[in-house]
Write a protein that holds these residues in place. Structure first.
Motif, mmCIF file in Angstrom:
data_model
loop_
_atom_site.group_PDB
_atom_site.id
_atom_site.type_symbol
_atom_site.label_atom_id
_atom_site.label_comp_id
_atom_site.label_asym_id
_atom_site.label_seq_id
_atom_site.Cartn_x
_atom_site.Cartn_y
_atom_site.Cartn_z
ATOM 1 N N GLU A 84 -77.733 10.718 71.422
ATOM 2 C CA GLU A 84 -77.104 11.846 72.098
ATOM 3 C C GLU A 84 -76.260 12.703 71.142
ATOM 4 O O GLU A 84 -76.446 13.913 71.044
ATOM 5 C CB GLU A 84 -76.204 11.342 73.236
ATOM 6 C CG GLU A 84 -75.502 12.491 73.966
ATOM 7 C CD GLU A 84 -74.417 12.026 74.929
ATOM 8 O OE1 GLU A 84 -74.240 10.810 75.092
ATOM 9 O OE2 GLU A 84 -73.749 12.898 75.506
ATOM 10 N N SER A 89 -81.111 12.429 73.420
ATOM 11 C CA SER A 89 -80.888 11.603 74.612
ATOM 12 C C SER A 89 -82.188 11.145 75.254
ATOM 13 O O SER A 89 -82.365 11.253 76.461
ATOM 14 C CB SER A 89 -80.020 12.347 75.640
ATOM 15 O OG SER A 89 -78.694 12.422 75.201
ATOM 16 N N ALA A 90 -83.080 10.651 74.444
ATOM 17 C CA ALA A 90 -84.313 10.081 75.000
ATOM 18 C C ALA A 90 -83.998 8.801 75.750
ATOM 19 O O ALA A 90 -84.690 8.442 76.699
ATOM 20 C CB ALA A 90 -85.314 9.800 73.877
ATOM 21 N N ILE A 91 -82.937 8.112 75.312
ATOM 22 C CA ILE A 91 -82.552 6.863 75.960
ATOM 23 C C ILE A 91 -81.121 6.972 76.467
ATOM 24 O O ILE A 91 -80.319 7.729 75.940
ATOM 25 C CB ILE A 91 -82.650 5.653 74.998
ATOM 26 C CG1 ILE A 91 -81.973 5.976 73.657
ATOM 27 C CG2 ILE A 91 -84.098 5.248 74.786
ATOM 28 C CD1 ILE A 91 -81.880 4.797 72.709
ATOM 29 N N ALA A 92 -80.848 6.221 77.530
ATOM 30 C CA ALA A 92 -79.488 6.148 78.059
ATOM 31 C C ALA A 92 -79.370 4.790 78.757
ATOM 32 O O ALA A 92 -80.340 4.037 78.837
ATOM 33 C CB ALA A 92 -79.218 7.286 79.038
ATOM 34 N N VAL A 93 -78.168 4.519 79.275
ATOM 35 C CA VAL A 93 -77.966 3.263 79.980
ATOM 36 C C VAL A 93 -78.463 3.429 81.410
ATOM 37 O O VAL A 93 -78.026 4.320 82.128
ATOM 38 C CB VAL A 93 -76.475 2.874 79.966
ATOM 39 C CG1 VAL A 93 -76.271 1.564 80.706
ATOM 40 C CG2 VAL A 93 -75.980 2.765 78.539
ATOM 41 N N PRO A 141 -85.439 4.952 78.496
ATOM 42 C CA PRO A 141 -85.620 6.336 78.939
ATOM 43 C C PRO A 141 -85.468 6.438 80.460
ATOM 44 O O PRO A 141 -85.434 5.428 81.168
ATOM 45 C CB PRO A 141 -87.061 6.657 78.532
ATOM 46 C CG PRO A 141 -87.416 5.654 77.488
ATOM 47 C CD PRO A 141 -86.649 4.414 77.863
ATOM 48 N N ALA A 142 -85.396 7.676 80.955
ATOM 49 C CA ALA A 142 -85.342 7.926 82.391
ATOM 50 C C ALA A 142 -86.525 7.256 83.068
ATOM 51 O O ALA A 142 -87.619 7.178 82.507
ATOM 52 C CB ALA A 142 -85.381 9.430 82.657
ATOM 53 N N ARG A 174 -89.804 19.515 78.093
ATOM 54 C CA ARG A 174 -88.460 19.170 77.639
ATOM 55 C C ARG A 174 -88.109 17.729 78.025
ATOM 56 O O ARG A 174 -87.421 17.026 77.295
ATOM 57 C CB ARG A 174 -87.478 20.145 78.286
ATOM 58 C CG ARG A 174 -86.046 19.933 77.873
ATOM 59 C CD ARG A 174 -85.193 21.100 78.347
ATOM 60 N NE ARG A 174 -83.781 20.757 78.346
ATOM 61 C CZ ARG A 174 -82.871 21.393 79.073
ATOM 62 N NH1 ARG A 174 -83.245 22.397 79.853
ATOM 63 N NH2 ARG A 174 -81.613 21.042 79.028
ATOM 64 N N PHE A 175 -88.555 17.296 79.204
ATOM 65 C CA PHE A 175 -88.272 15.912 79.633
ATOM 66 C C PHE A 175 -89.564 15.123 79.763
ATOM 67 O O PHE A 175 -90.531 15.606 80.315
ATOM 68 C CB PHE A 175 -87.553 15.897 80.980
ATOM 69 C CG PHE A 175 -86.236 16.628 80.975
ATOM 70 C CD1 PHE A 175 -85.244 16.258 80.079
ATOM 71 C CD2 PHE A 175 -86.012 17.684 81.823
ATOM 72 C CE1 PHE A 175 -84.032 16.927 80.069
ATOM 73 C CE2 PHE A 175 -84.802 18.354 81.816
ATOM 74 C CZ PHE A 175 -83.807 17.980 80.935
#
Lengths: 574, 160
Positions: A159, A165-169, A180-181, A573-574
């Motif tokens: 991020e 921000s390809a990955i997040a918690v 990822p989402a 984009r996503f």
């Protein structure tokens, strides 16, 4: 500014107000263990391994997030502190697979290191294991949530440094996972494969895809003619895999090591870096003189390429159409070199040694077959090559210095500086200046585009035209430059963008650890190699001159376009 | 759009209006998600992508919020919402058997929706009516002291 005085383990320490206990302790030479902490990027006090005792405080506090106070008395090594830290570590280990012996991070794992340092003598706690499986969907990066300690360092880098921000918690409680989402496979999202996450991961929860087996198999196959190319940045970093100081220049040993592994020819990506300058420099001059789309933006860095495809698809026409040096090399190895040496290109197997995980993705892109074959067969990161050399029992330090093979191993100082942020720009300026003005450049060193400043700007007088240039490294910095261009706040003719902080020397495939001090040492080494080269301008490379004479014709010729240029793909984009 | 939305066009224009109101405001994420879920009954992937784009929040972080709070759901809800209380009192008085019975009747596990879109099932903790346990609610209706064999009739009343 008045300093704060505190006592750490009986010693008085003076630090500026606002300093954390962790930083104060480090200044005093007291080591406090950390795991989730990543300077300036991830300061969240989550892992609780940096607990210390502050007299008068209700409970133990996390040193990384607690600021010093006047007269504070801190104990970093009391029985209560040691016991709490060790228990917290045991809890982190309670659902960690006990696979250290076969783990890719064996001996370079921070969790393993902490277990040793904190004296965890037995596995007392065996918890339920993670419900998530290994994600091997990406050609570059393997995610293994079973080994994740949820430190969030990867999330912070993705991020804050890369702006991806390809990955997040995701999820919560025991189901918490870094992903990822929609828990989608990494290979199917907007991950740019830069591998910065793999540099900061303390364990093997995120690591490069290991393809050393394919190379061992090719080397053992008598039918194959196996050639290798080494990226500029590898020669100033692979020594670290063998305990050498960061910034050690080991070019000759690297060549010797690759010969001992059994490669038929040891070539240099620096050669095609010089070639890139010929093509890209000509493209810049062509666009300047013919009202082409500006600013021209460099296209060497495959993480950057996937980033612009996802996030700034409208700017794709600004990208140079030049393939990266890696891909130019692969194409030429299976065309020019094959013809010259009379080797059937079917038999040629091209291996790249790259500081980069995104290069694996790049080599596999569907369009990268202009030789009629897969241009580059396997990409190994610096870390993978280091492992191969260890497996082969090669004593790296005692190797003699050897030279690259001709012709694809002949290069100039302009080629090697591709490894540092600003290097492509500087190499291009050296050549563009002389091609446009016809005069000899007096000073080759364009200091304004060097160094670790996130965005660098310069302006160069090219035969009466003020050429405005910008250099950015790290995709977060790239965003700043691109937004300024899109919003018309800034006008440039030429922009260099490198995906990783520091450029390729800080690439996601490089030895761990990496911090700014190490980046600076590797960069200094790159410029030292440049200074020591007899030739320092790409257009003076005799092998590149011969390549044009014998094969390509001239820069931007039909043949050059066919073999050395490429196209891009707008992505969601996503 | 799939079931759960009566009129894709009308809903989408309402979403447009909602997103316009909060465009470029990452801090409005949770309230936008609330309102979007109110519109659609759940949070479809396409809606989350549009929320992420409009508020300028990475999709991975939007999903992080959605998957953290149990209030949010990415699965379409049925026309009727069955909530089975598994608080202590209801549990000891047979909530488990009720869940088994619902599974038999509808083939549903907690968190799922029937294929015909009629019923969704969730487990809740304590509806504050412990004396009436085991308690279930279907939509706004409270059903007290439910015996497993009554389940068929209760559900039939909502089926159309």
């Amino acid at each position: 500014m008045s300093l704060v005085t505190l006592t750490i383990d009986g010693r008085q320490v003076q630090v500026p107000p606002g300093t954390t206990i962790l930083a104060a302790a480090r200044q005093a030479g007291v080591k406090i263990p950390t795991l989730c902490y990543l300077e300036e990027l991830n300061v969240i006090g989550a892992c609780r391994l940096c607990l210390v005792q502050v007299e008068g405080a209700r409970a133990l506090v996390a040193a990384c997030v607690t600021q010093v106070g006047e007269g504070m008395v801190v104990h970093t090594n009391s029985p209560a502190v040691r016991q709490a830290r060790r228990l917290n570590l045991e809890l982190l280990m309670s659902n960690h697979p006990q696979e250290c012996l076969t783990c890719v991070r064996n001996t370079s794992c921070e969790l393993q290191q902490l277990a040793a340092e904190l004296g965890v003598g037995e596995i007392r706690l065996q918890g339920e294991m993670s419900p998530y499986e290994v994600d091997d969907s990406s050609p570059s990066i393997i995610r293994d949530p079973r080994k994740c300690v949820l430190c969030r360092r990867c999330v912070a880098v993705c991020e804050k440094v890369q702006g991806v921000s390809a990955i997040a918690v995701q999820e919560r409680g025991f189901d918490t996972v870094v992903a990822p989402a929609f828990l989608a496979p990494l290979g199917e999202v907007n991950c740019v494969n830069c591998g910065q996450c793999s540099l900061v991961c303390p364990t093997a929860a995120i690591h490069e895809r290991d393809e050393t087996d394919k190379v061992w198999a090719a080397l053992a196959d008598p039918e194959k003619h196996v050639v290798v190319q080494t990226a500029p940045a590898v020669r100033v970093s692979i020594g670290e895999m063998f305990g050498l100081e960061p910034g050690s220049i080991v070019t000759g040993k690297l060549v010797a090591a690759l010969r001992r592994l059994g490669f038929d020819k040891v070539f240099d990506t620096d050669f095609t870096a010089d070639l890139t300058i010929m093509e890209e420099g000509s493209e810049l001059i062509h666009r300047l003189q013919n009202g082409g789309r500006l600013p021209l933006i460099t296209s060497c860095s495959p993480g950057w390429i996937k980033f612009i495809e996802h996030f700034y698809p409208n700017l794709l026409p600004n990208l140079s159409t030049c393939k990266s040096p890696q891909q130019m090399f692969g194409t030429l190895a299976k065309t020019y070199y094959a013809q010259k040496e009379g080797i059937d290109p079917v038999r040629i197997f091209v291996v790249s040694i790259m500081p980069c995980t995104a290069k694996k993705y790049e080599a596999g892109r569907p369009e990268m077959t202009s030789s009629g074959y897969r241009d580059v067969d396997v990409v190994l990161t610096t870390r993978e090559l280091g492992r191969m050399l260890k497996q082969a029992g090669i004593d790296f330090e005692s190797l003699p210095e050897e030279d690259y093979d001709a012709p694809l191993g002949i290069s100039t100082g302009a080629g090697v500086i591709f490894g540092a942020t600003g290097g492509v720009m500087e190499a291009a300026l050296r050549t563009a200046y002389e091609l446009v003005t016809g005069a000899t450049l007096l000073s080759l060193d364009f200091e304004e585009v060097r160094g670790l400043e996130g965005v660098k700007e310069a302006s160069v007088n090219l035969a009466g035209t003020e050429l405005k240039v910008a250099v950015a490294h790290g995709l977060g910095n790239a965003r700043k430059v691109l937004d300024a261009v899109v919003n018309k706040e800034r006008e440039y003719h030429f922009i260099e963008i490198m995906c990783c902080p520091g450029g390729c020397i800080g690439g996601g495939g490089q030895p761990v650890p990496v911090d700014n001090e190490i980046r600076a040492k590797r960069i200094a080494a790159i410029y030292q190699v440049d200074r020591q080269m007899p030739l320092r301008k790409s257009h003076e490379n005799p092998a590149v001159q011969a390549l044009y004479r014998e094969f390509l014709g001239e820069p931007l010729s039909h043949k050059s376009h066919e073999l050395l240029h490429t196209h891009y793909t707008p992505r969601e984009r996503f | 759009m799939s079931f759960g939305c009566k009129c894709g066009g009308e809903l989408n224009s309402k979403l447009d209006a909602l997103l316009d109101r909060y465009r470029g405001q990452p801090s409005a994420l949770i309230q936008v998600l609330h309102q979007a879920q109110e519109l659609y009954g759940y949070l479809p992937r396409k809606v989350l992508q549009r929320v992420a784009g409009a508020l300028n929040v990475p999709l991975s972080q939007v999903y992080g919020v959605v998957s953290f709070y149990s209030f949010f759901t990415i699965h379409p809800k049925g026309k009727h919402q069955i909530s089975v209380c598994k608080g202590t009192a209801c549990y000891v008085r047979g909530a488990g058997q009720l869940l088994d019975r619902i599974k038999e009747e509808l083939g549903l596990k907690p968190g799922e929706t029937t294929e015909d879109g009629q019923f969704s099932l969730e487990v809740v903790r304590c509806l504050g009516a412990c004396g009436l346990g085991p308690v279930i609610t279907v939509d706004e209706d409270v059903h007290a002291r439910v015996q497993p064999e009554r389940m068929s009739d209760i559900l039939a009343a909502y089926r159309q």
